[in-house]
Motif scaffolding. Sequence first.
Motif, PDB file in Angstrom:
ATOM      1  N   HIS B 304       0.801  -1.211   0.000  1.00 58.22           N
ATOM      2  CA  HIS B 304       0.000   0.000   0.000  1.00 58.22           C
ATOM      3  C   HIS B 304       0.839   1.268   0.000  1.00 58.22           C
ATOM      4  CE1 HIS B 304      -3.581   2.271  -0.255  1.00 58.22           C
ATOM      5  NE2 HIS B 304      -2.878   3.157   0.430  1.00 58.22           N
ATOM      6  N   HIS B 353      -6.775  -3.422   3.700  1.00 57.58           N
ATOM      7  CA  HIS B 353      -7.881  -3.394   2.744  1.00 57.58           C
ATOM      8  C   HIS B 353      -7.577  -4.233   1.503  1.00 57.58           C
ATOM      9  CE1 HIS B 353      -6.160   0.639   0.993  1.00 57.58           C
ATOM     10  NE2 HIS B 353      -5.586  -0.392   0.447  1.00 57.58           N
ATOM     11  N   HIS B 354      -6.355  -4.719   1.383  1.00 50.97           N
ATOM     12  CA  HIS B 354      -6.062  -5.593   0.240  1.00 50.97           C
ATOM     13  C   HIS B 354      -6.517  -7.018   0.487  1.00 50.97           C
ATOM     14  CE1 HIS B 354      -3.817  -2.662  -2.110  1.00 50.97           C
ATOM     15  NE2 HIS B 354      -3.528  -2.148  -0.941  1.00 50.97           N
TER      16      HIS B 354
HETATM   17 CU   LIG Z   1      -3.955  -0.217  -0.698  1.00 55.44          CU
END
Ligand SMILES: [Cu+2]
Lengths: 207, 703
Positions: B304, B353-354
């Motif tokens: 991220h 969130h991945h």
């Molecule tokens: Cu991300």
Amino acid sequence: MSQQVLKHPGLNLGPAHGKDDRAAENMMFGFWVFLMSDAILFGMVFATYVTSVHATAGGPGPHALYDLKSAFIETLLLLASSFTFGMASLALKYKHGKPRLIGWMVLTLVLGMVFLGFELHDFSSMFAKGGVPSRSGFLSAFFDLVPLHGLHVAAGCIWLICLVGQILRYGLDTATKLGIMRLALFWHFLDIIWIAIFSVVYLTGLT
Amino acid sequence: MSIAGIFEHPLGRLGLDSLPFWNMLQHPTKGNIINGIIATGAASVVVFGALGLIVVLTRYKLWRVLWSEWATSPDHKKIGIMYVVIAFVMLARALIEAALMRAQQAYGLGGGFLSPDHFAQLFSTHGTIMIFFMAMPFLTGVINYVMPLQIGARDVSFPVLNSISLGLTAAGAALVMVSLVLGKFSTGGWFGYPPYTEATFSPGVGPDYWIWALTLGSLGSTFTGINFAVTIYKERAPGMKLMRMPLFTWTALCTSILMIFAMPPLTVATAQLALDRYLGFHYFTNALGGNMMHFANLFWLFGHPEVYILILPAFGVYSELFSTFSGKVLYGYRSLVMATMAIAILSFTVWLHHFFTMGQSANINAVFGIASMLIGIPTGVKIYDWMLTMFRGRVRFTVPMVYSIGFILLFVLGGMSGILLANPTVDYQVHNTVFLVAHFHNMAVPGLLFGMIAAYHFWFPKAFGFRLNERWGMISALCWIFGFMLAFFPLYALGLMGLPRRTVAYTEPSYVPLEWVAFLGALLILTALASLLWQLWVSIKQRDENRVFAGDPWDGRSLEWSNSAPPPEYNFAVIPEVKGRDAFTMSKEGGTAYQRPDTYQDIELPKNSAMGPVIAAIGFTLAFGLVWHIWWMVILSFLAAVATLIIRGFARDTTRIVTAQEVRQEHHRWIDAVAAATAIARVDENKPANDGLAQHASDGVVP
Ligand SMILES: [Cu+2]
Ligand code: HEM
């Protein structure tokens, strides 16, 4: 106490070293930043270890494998080597002459190598008890963390030898001085990492 | 392993079956022949490309120039240009692969022409290349070129380390290229999730290519991050306080800090996967206490922040462009700086969130979902700042500006779909569909890629001394923008219709029309790339009409425009004194630009060093040996690497002097040229009359 402004965190060469002191500013700052990145590297490996301690998959665990006495001796060796390197740094800063500087450095080197010797001995006795890295997630994590530190120490030893070589070849010129100062930071950094290993791996593992 | 074992297989796993056409010759079915021909064609492009390069270099006796002017140069400007060249080469390859994937899916109803394995290699190499060997080199190159000039420095803090970083990146890129010729690349996607990429399920060389290419690239990026951060902290010209730095430099700083902190988790993840594969460790395996969630966490702890490493420099570029081409001070400088820092910090708090769908509790998902949405706030601040910069300015629709406006419109859309995905309940519905593919391309293409191409147009005249052809630039820009929309908007719909990502073929006829639209979009994008190449060719041919030696073709605002184009190797004859933000604009307004100082000083520069190319060569052979299990090569390369570092430690006398006399001559030649040039108004900036001297007017008023 002198009132001079520090050019970088840690032991400064001081104005008596003229241009070498000025050259230290960027180089040492850069090395601090590098250590920060290296600290993250260790942080990730620690995280792997902490989350894998219980993943022994029916194989031997900390109690069966760790030897606290040996780990304690290693701790003392490394702490002593940090002290001797500190003396080397002071010898550099206050210009106590090459023989004393080299003397402290060689002493540090010897302590570092004895540390590595003890560590290799630990590993081989763990191997003998079936504690090989391919046995379990726990052992994989152990053999990531502790040897990674060991490899750093080994690299530090090679660097130390090279620096002694540079002192003999070029005397205490700017590059050699900066080399010694960077290695000093590196060495103390590894000491701190080892304290973390001793606490997190050995002490916690055996309680 | 015994000593004899090392030499038992001198070529390791390499064999005839590593060649791309071997399978087709052994088993000549129709499918194998089609896939074999495509793979062989790609391999021949690599082989003949390399051969052609060697022939040209030999024919025109350019080897010496290549070695002493480029490969061994510690000059940040040349290193920057070389990074961008790597980026363009890799971009071309990855785009062709993208078009091939789109073609396959257009024909994909019930089959298509590519085998599933071949398709998987395509998305894996496309993704890996785009992120690590297109985007990273591109932004590193642009920062390398521009940032030291913007802060009034002579070079980065550690020029030879800079060249080593380039070498490591180049070695990684070369490894990915070689994988076209020998063996097959990974089929595990750009994030290479185990256990699929473990030796049990992927015993071939593919994941190894992926692991070592990434390791080389990430080491290079770590050193780059350190180098840039130290440069920005320590090498600024007198008076260049932090809050006076151009916004591009600010974003470069934040990106560098992200590189320093975010690359190590990737290094750990790939190293652990390598230990699993080579030595039978159990980090991520299914059995004996391995846990693939460790990999997911480590990878996205890097992954991220990585997307912000990619986007922040582009934000910096846009900030410069909006201000320059609106003829106005950047609106909300302070808030832009704050927003950049906020994004950099927040980027470490959202990695989860991945993998919303991979088993953690709903509460944890909620926390990370909210954190992800928060990033929308600072980004929104930026969008408003840029729009307000244009507001009441005289906006000039140059090529970089067209990209910037395309960016604002499209990026906001991509951001919206990101906010949707940040909601775990929505993510459960559309994760792993092409909706996600549409979202991240919506950020990567208009955000990062347009930014980099706009930067290329903007600073090209500075780097090479002549402007790029405007007409072809415009054609290319429009093809990019419309091509992007055609290629990716349909994927939002297809995703909602349930098409999974990474799908080689499907059985649902209603996908077909939209797939064809997307394919047309991909073709338009290929046209855009071709126009870009053609533009370069045309511009080189017309270079004499379009020279801007005086150095300021766009009425620029920051210090990089205050010297000649191209700048001297030491950047500034005299280090400038900075009095405020937009330093060059201030000196133009105050009448202090283009001075002839009374005295000049000798300038100390680093000597050329072979470290970069040597490390590149060693890094490549080490990685190649590891991929193919050629152990003697691994051992020799490792020893060579250690020896090189030791020898470098013993190097002394690594600088050279440019005498004050030479500096004076070069500077006067430039000042004379400035005096001879006529200052032009902004309406004429794209005409041959533009020699690089601008009529300057205060905010918003354009002469
Ligand atoms: Cu991300
Ligand atoms: C501009 C034209 C581009 C086109 C036409 C294109 C096309 C594609 C296609 C067809 C896929 C496979 C989608 C699937 O899984 O079904 C893909 C995946 C991907 N692309 Fe692109 N792409 C483009 C640009 C970029 C750029 C600029 C980047 C990044 C900087 C990028 C990064 C990726 C990544 C990371 C993947 C995922 C690979 C994986 O599944 O592991 N692409 N792209």
